[in-house]
Enzyme design. Structure first.
Site, short mmCIF file in Angstrom:
data_model
loop_
_atom_site.label_atom_id
_atom_site.label_comp_id
_atom_site.label_asym_id
_atom_site.label_seq_id
_atom_site.Cartn_x
_atom_site.Cartn_y
_atom_site.Cartn_z
N SER A 147 0.81 -1.21 0.00
CA SER A 147 0.00 0.00 0.00
C SER A 147 0.85 1.27 0.00
CB SER A 147 -0.94 0.00 1.21
OG SER A 147 -1.68 1.21 1.25
N SER A 163 -0.77 4.12 0.60
CA SER A 163 -1.62 5.04 1.34
C SER A 163 -0.92 5.72 2.52
CB SER A 163 -2.88 4.32 1.83
OG SER A 163 -3.71 3.97 0.75
N LYS A 172 -14.06 -4.28 2.02
CA LYS A 172 -15.03 -3.23 1.71
C LYS A 172 -16.46 -3.64 2.00
CE LYS A 172 -11.89 -1.26 -1.70
NZ LYS A 172 -11.66 -0.83 -3.10
N ASN A 181 -14.85 2.02 1.62
CA ASN A 181 -13.39 1.97 1.73
C ASN A 181 -12.87 3.01 2.72
OD1 ASN A 181 -13.68 4.34 0.21
ND2 ASN A 181 -11.78 3.97 -0.91
N ASP A 194 -13.61 5.46 -3.84
CA ASP A 194 -13.12 4.89 -5.10
C ASP A 194 -13.83 5.52 -6.29
OD1 ASP A 194 -11.27 3.20 -3.90
OD2 ASP A 194 -12.67 1.51 -3.79
N GLY A 253 -14.02 -6.73 -16.61
CA GLY A 253 -14.12 -7.30 -15.28
C GLY A 253 -15.49 -7.00 -14.69
N ALA A 254 -15.92 -7.86 -13.76
CA ALA A 254 -17.27 -7.71 -13.21
C ALA A 254 -17.30 -7.88 -11.70
CB ALA A 254 -18.21 -8.72 -13.86
N ARG A 291 -15.56 -13.03 -18.15
CA ARG A 291 -15.44 -14.43 -18.53
C ARG A 291 -16.73 -15.19 -18.27
NH1 ARG A 291 -10.16 -13.25 -16.84
NH2 ARG A 291 -8.59 -13.78 -18.43
N TYR A 330 -2.13 -0.75 -9.79
CA TYR A 330 -0.89 0.02 -9.76
C TYR A 330 0.29 -0.79 -9.21
CZ TYR A 330 -1.62 0.81 -4.70
OH TYR A 330 -1.80 0.65 -3.35
#
Length: 291
Positions: free
Chosen positions: A27, A29, A77, A98, A113, A136-137, A161, A226
Site C-alpha cells: 500500500s 496510502s 469493503k 473503503n 473509489d 471485469g465484473a 469471462r 498500480y
C-alpha cells in the site's frame, strides 16, 4: 467499541488512522496521507495493518477513542459497509465502503473509489462521455459503473469471462439509467468506445489476441491496478498506440477525498490547503515505493 457517546464531533485526541486489508504491504496510502497531513499541519499517525474478513470484527472492536478513521482495501469493503452506521450515496449504490470515519455519534462509511475514478479521468480531460467499456465484473467494476454514471454515460459494455457475473451490474445499471451489455473476451467485434476501465487483478491472464481486440477499439484505458505494471491490457494498449493509465491517479484522488473526510467529515468539503496537499501527494507517487 470503546467510544464515548457525543455530538458527532471528533476529539482533537483522535489522531490515529490506518489502512487495513490483506495483502497490505504494497500500500502507498501511508505515504500519501502523511504527505497531506504534513502540509495541513496535522499531528496524525497513519499506518497499515494486515486484516482479513475473519479478523476484522475483533480488530475493530479493539479500537478506542484515539482512533479517527480507517481506510479499507480488499477484501474488507463489504464488512466495512456492514459495520457503518450511515453511508454516503456512492457506498449505498456500490455496497462497498473503503473509508470509515469513527464519529462518536456513529461510524460513518464512504466510498471514495468512485470519486477517485472520476477525478483521475478528469486529469485526462474526460468529464463527459456517452459510451464506455468495463473489463471485469467484480467489486471494483461496481465503483467504475457508478463513476461512469456521474460522467453521463448511457451505454456500457462489460467484458467478463462469466456472463452471470454481469447480472448485478446490469441491475445497478437500470437504477442508474445505464444500458449494460455483456460482452466476451473472445468476441472479436468490440464496438469502438472512447474509454475503457479495467477492473481486474494485476496478474489476471488475458490472451494477446483478446487484449489486442479490446485495445484496438478501447480509447483511453484506465487500469485500476498500480502494484503490477504493465498489465496484459496496458501492454496491448501500448502495442495499439493508445493511451493507458495505471491506477495511481485513482489512488491519489481517492486518498485526497479520504483526507477531506478525516479532516472535514465530508468528501465534498475541500481542504484549507488542498492544492498544496495534492501536489505533495503527487510527489510521493513519483518516488519509488518503500520496501
Amino acid at each position: 467499541m470503546q467510544r464515548t457517546p457525543g455530538l458527532g464531533v471528533l476529539s482533537a485526541d483522535a489522531t490515529r488512522l490506518e489502512v487495513w486489508g490483506d495483502p497490505i504491504a504494497h500500500s502507498r496510502s501511508p505515504q500519501l496521507h502523511a504527505a497531506a497531513y504534513e502540509v495541513l499541519g496535522l499531528d496524525w499517525s497513519y499506518g497499515l495493518r494486515r486484516v482479513d474478513e475473519s479478523s476484522f470484527a475483533a480488530e475493530f472492536a479493539d479500537l478506542d477513542d484515539s482512533w479517527r478513521g480507517l481506510s479499507l482495501t480488499m477484501p474488507l469493503k463489504g464488512v466495512a459497509f456492514a459495520t457503518a452506521s450511515t453511508r454516503d450515496r456512492r457506498a449505498e449504490l456500490t455496497g462497498a465502503v473503503n473509508t470509515l470515519l469513527l464519529d462518536p455519534a456513529g461510524t460513518r462509511g464512504f466510498n471514495t473509489d468512485v470519486g477517485g475514478i472520476v477525478r483521475a479521468l478528469a486529469d485526462d480531460g474526460i468529464s463527459d462521455v456517452a459510451r464506455a467499456r468495463i473489463v471485469g465484473a467484480g467489486a471494483t467494476a461496481t465503483s467504475a459503473l457508478v463513476a461512469l454514471s456521474e460522467l453521463g454515460v448511457e451505454e456500457v459494455d462489460v467484458v467478463a469471462r462469466r456472463p452471470e457475473a454481469v447480472t448485478a451490474l446490469t441491475e445497478l445499471g437500470r437504477r442508474l439509467g445505464i444500458a449494460v451489455r455483456t460482452a466476451s473476451f473472445t468476441a472479436g467485434d468490440h464496438s469502438a468506445v472512447p474509454l475503457t476501465i479495467a477492473a481486474l487483478p494485476g496478474d489476471a491472464p488475458i490472451a494477446d489476441a483478446a487484449a489486442d481486440a479490446l485495445a484496438s477499439a478501447g480509447g483511453l484505458l484506465l487500469d485500476v491496478v498500480y502494484g503490477h505494471w504493465p498489465t496484459a491490457l496496458s501492454a496491448a494498449w501500448e502495442r495499439a498506440g493508445n493511451p493507458a493509465r495505471s491506477g495511481l491517479g485513482m489512488l491519489l484522488h481517492q486518498a485526497l477525498l479520504q483526507v477531506r473526510i478525516f479532516r472535514n467529515g465530508d468528501p465534498d468539503a475541500p481542504l484549507a490547503r488542498e492544492d498544496e496537499s495534492l501536489q505533495a501527494m503527487r510527489r510521493v507517487l513519483e518516488e519509488p515505493p518503500t520496501a
